[in-house]
Design an enzyme around this catalytic site. Structure first.
Site, PDB file in Angstrom:
ATOM      1  N   GLY A  33       0.871  -1.175   0.000  1.00 26.34           N
ATOM      2  CA  GLY A  33       0.000   0.000   0.000  1.00 26.34           C
ATOM      3  C   GLY A  33       0.902   1.216   0.000  1.00 26.34           C
ATOM      4  O   GLY A  33       1.905   1.249   0.713  1.00 26.34           O
ATOM      5  N   ASN A  37       3.913   1.598   2.559  1.00 24.30           N
ATOM      6  CA  ASN A  37       5.249   1.450   1.959  1.00 24.30           C
ATOM      7  C   ASN A  37       6.182   2.554   2.453  1.00 24.30           C
ATOM      8  O   ASN A  37       7.344   2.312   2.788  1.00 24.30           O
ATOM      9  CB  ASN A  37       5.164   1.530   0.428  1.00 24.30           C
ATOM     10  CG  ASN A  37       4.477   0.339  -0.204  1.00 24.30           C
ATOM     11  OD1 ASN A  37       4.246  -0.681   0.441  1.00 24.30           O
ATOM     12  ND2 ASN A  37       4.135   0.467  -1.476  1.00 24.30           N
ATOM     13  N   LEU A 225      11.489  12.407 -12.110  1.00 28.23           N
ATOM     14  CA  LEU A 225      11.738  12.315 -13.546  1.00 28.23           C
ATOM     15  C   LEU A 225      12.146  10.905 -13.966  1.00 28.23           C
ATOM     16  O   LEU A 225      12.795  10.714 -14.994  1.00 28.23           O
ATOM     17  CB  LEU A 225      12.830  13.311 -13.954  1.00 28.23           C
ATOM     18  CG  LEU A 225      12.599  14.767 -13.532  1.00 28.23           C
ATOM     19  CD1 LEU A 225      13.774  15.630 -13.929  1.00 28.23           C
ATOM     20  CD2 LEU A 225      11.301  15.299 -14.137  1.00 28.23           C
ATOM     21  N   LYS A 227      14.135   7.580 -14.495  1.00 23.61           N
ATOM     22  CA  LYS A 227      15.570   7.259 -14.562  1.00 23.61           C
ATOM     23  C   LYS A 227      16.438   8.499 -14.706  1.00 23.61           C
ATOM     24  O   LYS A 227      17.644   8.458 -14.450  1.00 23.61           O
ATOM     25  CB  LYS A 227      15.829   6.300 -15.725  1.00 23.61           C
ATOM     26  CG  LYS A 227      15.514   6.867 -17.091  1.00 23.61           C
ATOM     27  CD  LYS A 227      15.762   5.850 -18.181  1.00 23.61           C
ATOM     28  CE  LYS A 227      15.401   6.384 -19.550  1.00 23.61           C
ATOM     29  NZ  LYS A 227      16.163   7.579 -19.942  1.00 23.61           N
ATOM     30  N   ALA A 255       8.346   2.266  -6.427  1.00 21.77           N
ATOM     31  CA  ALA A 255       9.538   3.125  -6.498  1.00 21.77           C
ATOM     32  C   ALA A 255       9.231   4.547  -6.041  1.00 21.77           C
ATOM     33  O   ALA A 255      10.043   5.187  -5.371  1.00 21.77           O
ATOM     34  CB  ALA A 255      10.099   3.129  -7.922  1.00 21.77           C
ATOM     35  N   GLY A 256       8.047   5.052  -6.398  1.00 20.58           N
ATOM     36  CA  GLY A 256       7.670   6.393  -5.974  1.00 20.58           C
ATOM     37  C   GLY A 256       7.499   6.497  -4.468  1.00 20.58           C
ATOM     38  O   GLY A 256       7.829   7.524  -3.858  1.00 20.58           O
ATOM     39  N   ASP A 257       7.010   5.422  -3.859  1.00 22.89           N
ATOM     40  CA  ASP A 257       6.887   5.401  -2.403  1.00 22.89           C
ATOM     41  C   ASP A 257       8.266   5.382  -1.755  1.00 22.89           C
ATOM     42  O   ASP A 257       8.502   6.042  -0.739  1.00 22.89           O
ATOM     43  CB  ASP A 257       6.085   4.180  -1.956  1.00 22.89           C
ATOM     44  CG  ASP A 257       4.733   4.092  -2.643  1.00 22.89           C
ATOM     45  OD1 ASP A 257       4.154   5.161  -2.925  1.00 22.89           O
ATOM     46  OD2 ASP A 257       4.266   2.968  -2.893  1.00 22.89           O
TER      47      ASP A 257
END
Length: 317
Positions: A33, A37, A225, A227, A255-257
């Protein structure tokens, strides 16, 4: 206490095989979640985090609570709802770099969260409130709960961090744009992806997007942004931070978390805005190297080893 967050956490089922899910015979079950996360990512980096939510009074709910508690996240304000179930979702691995996500969360226990669930005295103990654009999309009461949580944070001088985390499947684009802009305006720090910025403002240039979020009232904007790294902007500091290269991206979900956890961790450690963004990039990169939402979230020693590697192109070997 450092960071409090709230939102839905589900059980994630992933086929052990690649291809259409209809042919899968075995599945692994994990916990995931966006908000939890972030709480787990911060706890692994040595910070004190808490997570608030509702879970179904079922075995999946008990699994979620046990897992998150085991990651040293405070779950004392999580409640069980005997009339609703714990949400779940599935990842369909169609090919090595192609994945679909299927959600089964309608009328879940978490979608019934109410502003009355919030304990102001508890929230007031924390330095940061982290919220995302996923929770307000679940129901009207969830939206009202997020708005009330932000109001409590402002009343108690708690810094509000908002990740738009756009999920188009959960609501109409008109409603999503209106509420995400509203919550961005109410927040101190906003962590949008470049695609979310384009959705909200019809613009893809990082510096122009940051200015648009500032015009809403955000004091600090960190644009992810991918990579290519990130762009950070405040009244006194702005610039680009290069991304970390990895040999093979296994799973980008989460990855954003990880980025959010890394950035907030940097602020808690009193790093500069640039340094905090560098840490965010590093945590996000590490998450993409491992299958699962939280499995790649690093402990502090692992993160520092990764960041201190002399050649960024070799760090994942």
């Amino acid at each position: 206490m450092d960071v409090i967050t709230l939102g839905e956490t589900m059980v994630l089922f992933t086929p052990d095989s690649t291809g259409l899910m209809r042919y899968a015979g075995n599945f692994s079950a994990k916990v995931a979640g966006a908000e939890s996360n972030v709480a787990i990512g911060l706890a692994r980096l040595g910070h004190q985090s808490g997570w608030m939510s509702r879970l179904g009074e079922d075995e999946l709910g008990k699994k979620v609570l046990s897992f998150i508690r085991g990651e040293n996240v405070d779950v004392s304000r999580v409640s069980f709802d005997p009339s609703a179930s714990t949400g779940l979702y599935l990842k369909e691995k169609l090919a090595a770099n192609e994945m679909k996500v299927h959600y089964y969360r309608k009328d879940s226990a978490a979608s019934g969260m109410q502003s009355d669930d919030l304990d102001e005295a508890y929230i007031a103990k924390f330095k940061y409130l982290h919220v995302t654009g996923i929770t307000p999309a679940l129901s009207q009461s969830c939206y009202e709960t997020i708005v009330e949580a932000i109001a409590i944070a402002k009343k108690n001088n708690i810094t509000v961090v908002f990740d738009p985390n756009l999920r188009k499947k959960l609501w109409t684009e008109i409603e999503a744009r209106r509420i995400l802009l509203e919550l961005s305006a109410m927040s101190d720090i906003v962590l949008p992806g470049i695609e979310e910025g384009e959705f909200l403002f019809g613009e893809t240039h990082p510096e122009k997007l940051a200015a648009s979020f500032h015009n809403l009232g955000a004091k600090c904007v960190i644009l992810k942004l991918g990579k290519d790294g990130a762009y950070y902007s405040s009244e006194t500091d702005k610039g680009y931070v290069e991304g970390y290269q990895v040999d093979q991206v296994i799973d980008t979900v989460g990855a954003g978390d990880g980025f959010a956890a890394g950035f907030i961790s940097g602020l808690l450690d009193h790093l500069t805005l640039k340094q905090a963004t560098e840490r965010a990039n590093a945590v996000g990169a590490l998450v993409t190297m491992v299958d699962g939402d939280v499995e790649g979230l690093p402990e502090r020693s692992r993160l520092l080893d990764f960041m201190n590697a002399t050649n960024r192109e070799d760090v994942s070997r």
